[in-house]
Design a protein around this motif. Structure first.
Motif: not given
Length: 368
Positions: A296-317
């Motif tokens: 739960f801690a890794f899949a439901e708490q860490d993963a959403p935040v880290i995957e959103a980090q990845q998307r935010a970094m890509e969106a910066a261009g």
């Protein structure tokens, strides 16, 4: 494209996840690979691409004699990557009919793969002998996540356990663990990071591991980072200064392997020590509870935040430079060591040839 340290051991699978009779595909360091079990129980790995017409070997079959057959035209390849059977024409096998094979070693219930061109050294496999010493009831589920984020982002998350006070509040940390004594050192090629909080409430992950009369005590994490991305987090409560012999907790195993530049494989498990009861049923309940809470801690708490980090970094261009805090010191130390090793590896070899030369097969003459 990200440059990876290739002459190193990466966790490819839990050993139990490779069946005896079917090939399994997995991409590692941007390389599509196929794994299959040999007759002696060991595992072979090679490029997942037939040199004939580039079909995926993982869609084929495992054959007797430690071979894998291409599903498209039936060419068979041995565990060393060489074609050993051509069912067409007179059966001639072109010299270029081969794929690259990769060394695989089973150790500590993990399958480790060596992705480089230097001679592999099994002694460099990180020490996870905690698995070997433990009874089954002490070991949580050997779990797995595929995450849509770079391996670096997940590694940074694990090397900075201060985030547990916020992202995992009540489970792995809390307001009592925001303030902590931290120490960092390099030893035997590893980076060691210690974080100790005094007079802390016991987070729920550790409640079942701790005697009921203990309500407030020391909370600590001792992190060992091994090249290139294998982490052991000894987490516990009790014991002055984080002495596990005087406390209760587990060894948290975190094995991180890049799939691509933007995705990664995450294998994790926990090995408990200093059990407070000998009751088998109670220990099985605790084991299963820890397994569920960690996922739960890794899949439901860490993963959403880290995957959103990845998307935010890509969106910066554009490349982003993070603002660094004191809690990032351990992460920075590991990153600098890894970058130095990559630079040394790159300097030693101008061009790393990871694929055998490919040659077009000439049409064969057949008679009816």
């Amino acid at each position: 494209m990200t440059v990876y340290l290739r002459n190193a051991w990466y966790a490819a699978f839990w050993d139990a996840d490779i069946p005896a009779d079917k090939p399994v595909a997995r991409t590692i360091l941007n390389e599509p690979l196929v794994f299959f079990r040999k007759a002696d129980g060991s595992v072979a790995a090679m490029t997942d691409r037939c040199p004939h017409r580039f079909a995926m070997l993982s869609m084929g079959q495992v054959k007797e004699g430690d071979r894998i057959a291409c599903p498209y035209h039936g060419l068979e390849f041995g565990a060393d990557g060489r074609c050993v059977h051509n069912p067409h024409g007179k059966g001639a096998i072109p010299e270029a009919a081969r794929v690259r094979a990769y060394p695989v070693v089973q150790k500590h219930s993990v399958l480790w793969i060596w992705m480089g061109d230097r001679e592999p050294d099994p002694a460099r496999i990180p020490d996870y002998s905690c698995f070997d010493r433990a009874q089954p009831v002490q070991v949580s589920k050997r779990d797995y996540l595929r995450m849509n984020a770079s391996c670096d982002l997940v590694m940074n998350n694990l090397l900075d356990t201060s985030h547990t006070s916020y992202l995992h509040n009540g489970i792995l940390g809390g307001t009592d663990t925001v303030v902590a004594e931290t120490r960092i050192e390099e030893k035997d090629g590893n980076v060691l990071i210690g974080r100790v909080s005094q007079d802390s409430a016991i987070p729920s992950m550790y409640r079942d591991l701790t005697p009921p009369e203990v309500q407030r005590t020391t909370k600590w994490n001792l992190i060992r980072w091994s090249v290139p991305s294998a982490i052991l987090i000894q987490g516990g409560v009790g014991g002055p200064g984080g002495d596990p012999s005087q406390g209760w907790g587990y060894d948290g195993v975190h094995l991180l392997t890049p799939e691509t530049d933007k995705t990664m494989h995450y294998h994790f498990a926990a090995v408990r020590w200093n059990l407070i009861t000998d009751d088998v049923a109670e220990n099985e309940r605790i084991r299963d509870h820890i397994s569920k809470m960690r996922r739960f801690a890794f899949a439901e708490q860490d993963a959403p935040v880290i995957e959103a980090q990845q998307r935010a970094m890509e969106a910066a261009g554009r490349p982003l430079q993070p603002v660094m805090l004191t809690v990032d010191a351990g992460m920075v130390r590991c990153r600098r060591l890894l970058e130095r090793l990559i630079q040394e590896e790159q300097a030693a070899t101008d061009t790393l040839n990871t694929q055998a030369p490919t040659q077009t097969l000439k049409p064969e003459t057949t008679s009816c």
